[in-house]
Design an enzyme around this catalytic site. Structure first.
Site, short mmCIF file in Angstrom:
data_model
loop_
_atom_site.label_atom_id
_atom_site.label_comp_id
_atom_site.label_asym_id
_atom_site.label_seq_id
_atom_site.Cartn_x
_atom_site.Cartn_y
_atom_site.Cartn_z
N GLU A 138 -13.25 -6.92 3.41
CA GLU A 138 -13.14 -8.36 3.59
C GLU A 138 -12.04 -8.65 4.61
OE1 GLU A 138 -13.04 -10.75 -0.03
OE2 GLU A 138 -12.18 -12.45 1.04
N ARG A 195 -6.85 -16.15 -8.36
CA ARG A 195 -8.03 -15.92 -9.20
C ARG A 195 -7.65 -15.28 -10.54
NH1 ARG A 195 -13.68 -16.30 -8.97
NH2 ARG A 195 -13.88 -16.90 -6.79
N GLU A 233 -20.13 -9.96 -8.48
CA GLU A 233 -18.89 -9.51 -9.09
C GLU A 233 -18.83 -9.59 -10.62
OE1 GLU A 233 -16.78 -12.28 -6.35
OE2 GLU A 233 -15.30 -10.68 -6.35
N1 MTE Z 1 -23.19 -4.30 -3.98
C1 MTE Z 1 -23.29 -3.26 -3.14
N2 MTE Z 1 -24.36 -2.44 -3.23
N3 MTE Z 1 -22.33 -3.00 -2.20
C2 MTE Z 1 -21.20 -3.79 -2.10
O1 MTE Z 1 -20.35 -3.54 -1.25
N4 MTE Z 1 -19.97 -5.72 -2.98
C3 MTE Z 1 -19.74 -6.58 -4.16
C4 MTE Z 1 -21.05 -7.19 -4.64
N5 MTE Z 1 -22.05 -6.17 -4.77
C5 MTE Z 1 -21.06 -4.89 -3.01
C6 MTE Z 1 -22.12 -5.13 -3.93
C7 MTE Z 1 -18.79 -7.66 -3.92
S1 MTE Z 1 -17.15 -7.32 -4.00
C8 MTE Z 1 -19.21 -8.94 -3.67
S2 MTE Z 1 -18.11 -10.19 -3.45
C9 MTE Z 1 -20.62 -9.28 -3.56
O2 MTE Z 1 -21.46 -8.15 -3.68
C10 MTE Z 1 -20.85 -9.95 -2.21
O3 MTE Z 1 -22.17 -10.22 -1.95
P1 MTE Z 1 -22.90 -11.55 -2.48
O4 MTE Z 1 -21.95 -12.68 -2.24
O5 MTE Z 1 -24.11 -11.58 -1.68
O6 MTE Z 1 -23.12 -11.32 -3.95
N1 LUZ Z 2 -12.33 -13.95 -1.39
C1 LUZ Z 2 -11.69 -15.08 -1.10
C2 LUZ Z 2 -12.84 -13.73 -2.60
O1 LUZ Z 2 -11.21 -15.22 0.02
N2 LUZ Z 2 -11.61 -16.05 -2.02
C3 LUZ Z 2 -12.11 -15.93 -3.26
O2 LUZ Z 2 -12.02 -16.84 -4.07
C4 LUZ Z 2 -12.75 -14.72 -3.58
N3 LUZ Z 2 -13.24 -14.51 -4.80
C5 LUZ Z 2 -13.82 -13.37 -5.08
C6 LUZ Z 2 -13.91 -12.39 -4.11
N4 LUZ Z 2 -13.43 -12.59 -2.88
MO1 MOS Z 3 -15.95 -9.22 -3.01
S1 MOS Z 3 -14.12 -8.70 -3.76
O1 MOS Z 3 -15.56 -10.89 -2.90
O2 MOS Z 3 -15.80 -8.71 -1.43
#
Ligand code: MTE
Ligand code: LUZ
Ligand code: MOS
Length: 749
Positions: free
Chosen positions: A226, A304, A706
């Site tokens: 990120e 958070r 998540e």
């Molecule tokens: N699933 C896979 N296969 N690979 C990933 O890197 N990241 C997770 C989740 N699932 C991830 C994953 C995280 S930290 C987040 S925030 C969400 O996917 C982000 O994608 P979304 O917002 O489309 O759910």
């Molecule tokens: N990233 C962010 C995040 O910038 N703000 C959020 O609230 C958050 N929450 C979950 C995962 N990534």
């Molecule tokens: Mo997920 S920790 O919001 O990339």
């Protein structure tokens, strides 16, 4: 519908950064990083390294034409160290050579003299020394002092939860290519293409439009990309700016493990107050977040933690404080759950300790305090469409919790070497970036003249299948066959100013933008079709690649309408913007309505501990999960499974270890254990809760990325219950991960 990448993944044809065909004049980068955690650089001698055949140039902060600053939330992080070193693995210089092997050879020849300074490695030490990232934050609800004065039980304690390595299969990397007029195109393995663009422009001292960032897909991010995909891309871009040659930079696993931040370790204290009927009337907690040497996303993650400090429970009097403690570790960063899991581990620990002292089962306290409709969260949001009790009760009923508990009791009465433990873990997770302005997204939809469609969004595909969901939204809204829709790469020139793919909100935010764009196109095409068929636009409907009038199939196809639209000079492209309505948050009062909605669920976990060795197996995890109305149950179930195992790994086996000097000891896969196929629970059962769904979720299908990670916390308490069953003298400790070593100590203390 299957993940649209599954075919090319299985055949090894999907492209990642390292698979890109490189230009023949491509150079290769490698970082020279700090060999101590804290110190002053006295002297660096690059001459021997520079003299190797094939080394083109070694870049340092002196070569930066813009600012030596990559901090996102707080500008406190240099790209390359200047005089002082703040963590082991901090980048100091960037070697660019004709091959990786040559760069590696050169790295060994750099001589550095450092005056060492004492290193802080734990949050407690940092607090004692007043070393913080920013000011503390506190949430308040009701009056805890008054509530504690009227409690029958007051229990205090402390907890520790360790960090966690993201271990994305694809390490960090990028490929930066010079274009004309000083423009640079960067292909990056990032969750945040706009951050990469913005920070690169800042460091290079050029406008953002000179930097194009393209993301094909990631081999996993989990939060680790990120913010922390950025420095590598910026380094490569600095080299491109000077050398006018393409630079490829993919970190090897050792460098990645050493140089990147992880989930934040937390040291926390709690005080919980209950009345005789097991109602929690007061809860206080202080969270010490080990932020590492720079802010990175720590302030947002800390926030958070406060949002999720009471998990699925309604507690009328709450006082929680979080301190982001500055230490000499690599800056810790986003990791699935984003501080939420760390907060939830503390309240679950507090309830477990209270249960132990009062002499009741933990579940009785949990169940007595589950969140209800119209309850207030400590941050002021009123809970609606609450499914905490519903998921708990459905899980207890469908999975026969009482029977499981009785079987465990019987098993434990009959066995001495093996003991079983069971736990129930409810979760409540808020969906939206907690920073309200980030909750927006855009989509660009082209209908080509043959009727095929290209969709661009700000969403990054990282295995969570967001592209498949975007494709579903597009083909359903346009009424065409899925094979007509293609998801383009994520590119800053097509969709700009994006929030990172994070906060589980990507499908909601980008999906709503795709929906809007497609709806606008359909209303335009309805006019065209209506003209062709002498009907009213309001009677037109697109379905199965054909035009329907008042739900009766006409002879006109999708392709016919597109051809006519071309002749009529009707725009076949639409760009849409979506911003989540309703949400707001006032940081001065720490009150508001930050989340579009919450995701709920309950997991029942059973384990068996071998009381001779301290090893254990997770027998089963049975989950009732609130998907809303899932738009793709196969993909969503996969997300729950993956998150669950990742959560179990964090709670039971993944042990990040730094020595006192701040050197990472768990720096390879031989010293850092992640769950493998043998550590997966023997039974994993995931059942969707029947609900109406939520309008703020894309097609009423709730965010899923998540929240299920936190089901893994149940494993900790199931193991703890097994230890309690063996050793009546065991004093519950809350020190994750609960490795077999710690289990063994607990069994025989
Ligand atoms: N699933 C896979 N296969 N690979 C990933 O890197 N990241 C997770 C989740 N699932 C991830 C994953 C995280 S930290 C987040 S925030 C969400 O996917 C982000 O994608 P979304 O917002 O489309 O759910
Ligand atoms: N990233 C962010 C995040 O910038 N703000 C959020 O609230 C958050 N929450 C979950 C995962 N990534
Ligand atoms: Mo997920 S920790 O919001 O990339």
């Amino acid at each position: 519908m299957k993940n649209i990448d599954s075919y090319s993944h299985v055949r090894g044809e999907s492209l990642f950064v390292d698979d890109l065909i490189t230009r023949q004049d491509t150079l290769y980068g490698l970082v020279f990083d700090a060999p101590v955690a804290h110190g002053i650089i006295k002297h660096i001698d690059y001459s021997e390294a520079e003299n190797i055949e094939g080394v083109i140039k070694i870049f340092t902060y002196k070569d930066i034409l813009g600012e030596n600053q990559i901090g996102g939330i707080i500008p406190d992080e240099p790209l390359w160290a200047e005089n002082e070193i703040h963590f082991w693995g901090q980048p100091i210089a960037f070697i660019v050579a004709t091959s990786e092997a040559i760069a590696k050879k050169a790295r060994k020849l750099i001589r550095i003299e450092i005056e060492k300074l004492p290193a802080i490695t734990t949050a407690k030490e940092a607090k004692a020394k007043n070393s913080f990232i920013n000011a503390p934050r506190s949430f308040h609800l009701g009056d805890t002092d008054n509530a504690f004065a009227h409690c029958d039980f007051i229990i205090e304690g402390e907890t520790f939860s360790n960090g966690q390595e993201h271990l994305y299969l694809e390490t960090q990397g990028c490929y930066a290519v010079p274009m004309e007029n000083g423009n640079i195109k960067i292909t990056s393995s990032t969750q945040g293409p706009t951050s990469v663009q913005k920070i690169t422009a800042r460091v290079l001292g050029v406008p953002m439009h000179k930097i194009e960032v393209d993301v094909i897909r990631l081999g996993g991010g989990f939060g680790g990309k990120e913010d922390q995909a950025t420095p590598w891309a910026v380094m490569a871009a600095v080299a491109v700016q000077h050398l006018k040659k393409p630079v490829k930079f993919v970190l090897n696993r050792h460098d990645d493990l050493r140089m990147t931040g992880k989930r934040h370790p937390y040291e926390s204290t709690f005080k919980i107050g209950l009345t005789k009927d097991l109602k929690i009337t007061a809860f206080e907690a202080e969270f010490l977040q080990n932020s590492g040497a720079a802010a990175d996303l720590s302030p947002a993650i800390a926030e958070r933690t406060l949002f999720h400090a009471t998990n699925s429970y309604y507690i009328p009097n709450v006082k929680t404080t979080v301190l982001s403690c500055k230490t000499n570790l690599p800056p810790n960063t986003a990791f699935r759950g984003f501080g939420g899991p760390q907060g939830m581990f503390v309240i679950e620990s507090a309830i477990a300790k209270a249960a132990h002292i009062i002499g009741v089962e933990k579940e009785r306290i949990q169940e007595a305090n589950l969140l209800d409709e119209n309850d207030t969260f400590s941050y002021g949001q009123i809970a609606t469409q609450v499914e905490a009790k519903n998921t708990w009760r459905t899980a207890a009923l469908n999975f026969k919790l009482e029977k499981i508990e009785n079987e465990v009791r019987d098993f434990n009465a009959q066995n001495t070497q093996f003991k079983k433990g069971v736990s129930v873990m409810p979760i409540t997770f808020g969906i939206s970036f907690t920073n309200t302005p980030m909750n927006n997204a855009r989509a660009l939809v082209h209908i080509y003249q043959d009727g095929s469609v290209g969709v661009s969004t700000g969403a990054v595909e990282m295995g969570q299948s967001v592209n498949t969901k975007m494709l579903q939204v597009a083909y359903k809204t346009l009424g065409i066959h899925p094979s007509k829709v293609k998801l383009e790469t994520t590119n800053t020139t097509r969709v700009a100013n994006t929030s990172p793919t994070a906060a589980s909100s990507t499908a909601d935010l980008n999906g709503k933008a795709v929906l809007k764009a497609c709806e606008t196109l359909i209303s335009r095409l309805s006019e065209v079709a209506a003209n062709m068929l002498n009907a009213k636009a309001s009677e037109v409907n697109f379905k199965n690649d054909a035009v329907f009038i008042n739900n009766k199939k006409s002879p006109i196809t999708w392709e016919d309408v597109i051809a006519q639209a071309m002749l009529d000079r009707v725009a076949l492209t639409e760009n849409a913007h979506y911003a989540t309505p309703v949400i707001h948050f006032d940081k001065t009062k720490e009150k508001g309505h930050p989340f579009a909605y919450h995701v709920y669920g309950t997991a029942i976990t059973t384990t068996t501990v071998n009381c001779l060795t301290g090893t254990y197996e997770i027998d089963s995890v049975k989950i009732i999960h609130d998907f809303g109305k899932s738009m793709n149950l196969g993909i969503d179930t996969g997300q729950v499974e993956g998150a669950l195992i990742q959560g179990i790994g964090w709670m039971t086996m993944e042990e990040i270890s730094y020595n006192k000097e701040g050197k990472l000891l768990s720096n390879a896969l031989s010293t850092y254990k992640v769950p493998d196929i043998f550590s997966v629970p023997k039974t994993v059962e995931i059942a969707p809760l029947e609900t109406k769904g939520n309008d703020m979720a894309i097609l009423k299908s709730k965010a899923v990325g998540e929240p299920p990670l936190m089901y893994g916390i149940g494993a900790y308490f199931a193991i703890q219950n097994a230890v309690k069953a063996f050793n009546p003298n065991y004093e519950p400790k809350f020190h994750a991960p609960f490795t077999p070593e710690k289990v063994l100590m607990g069994l025989y203390e």
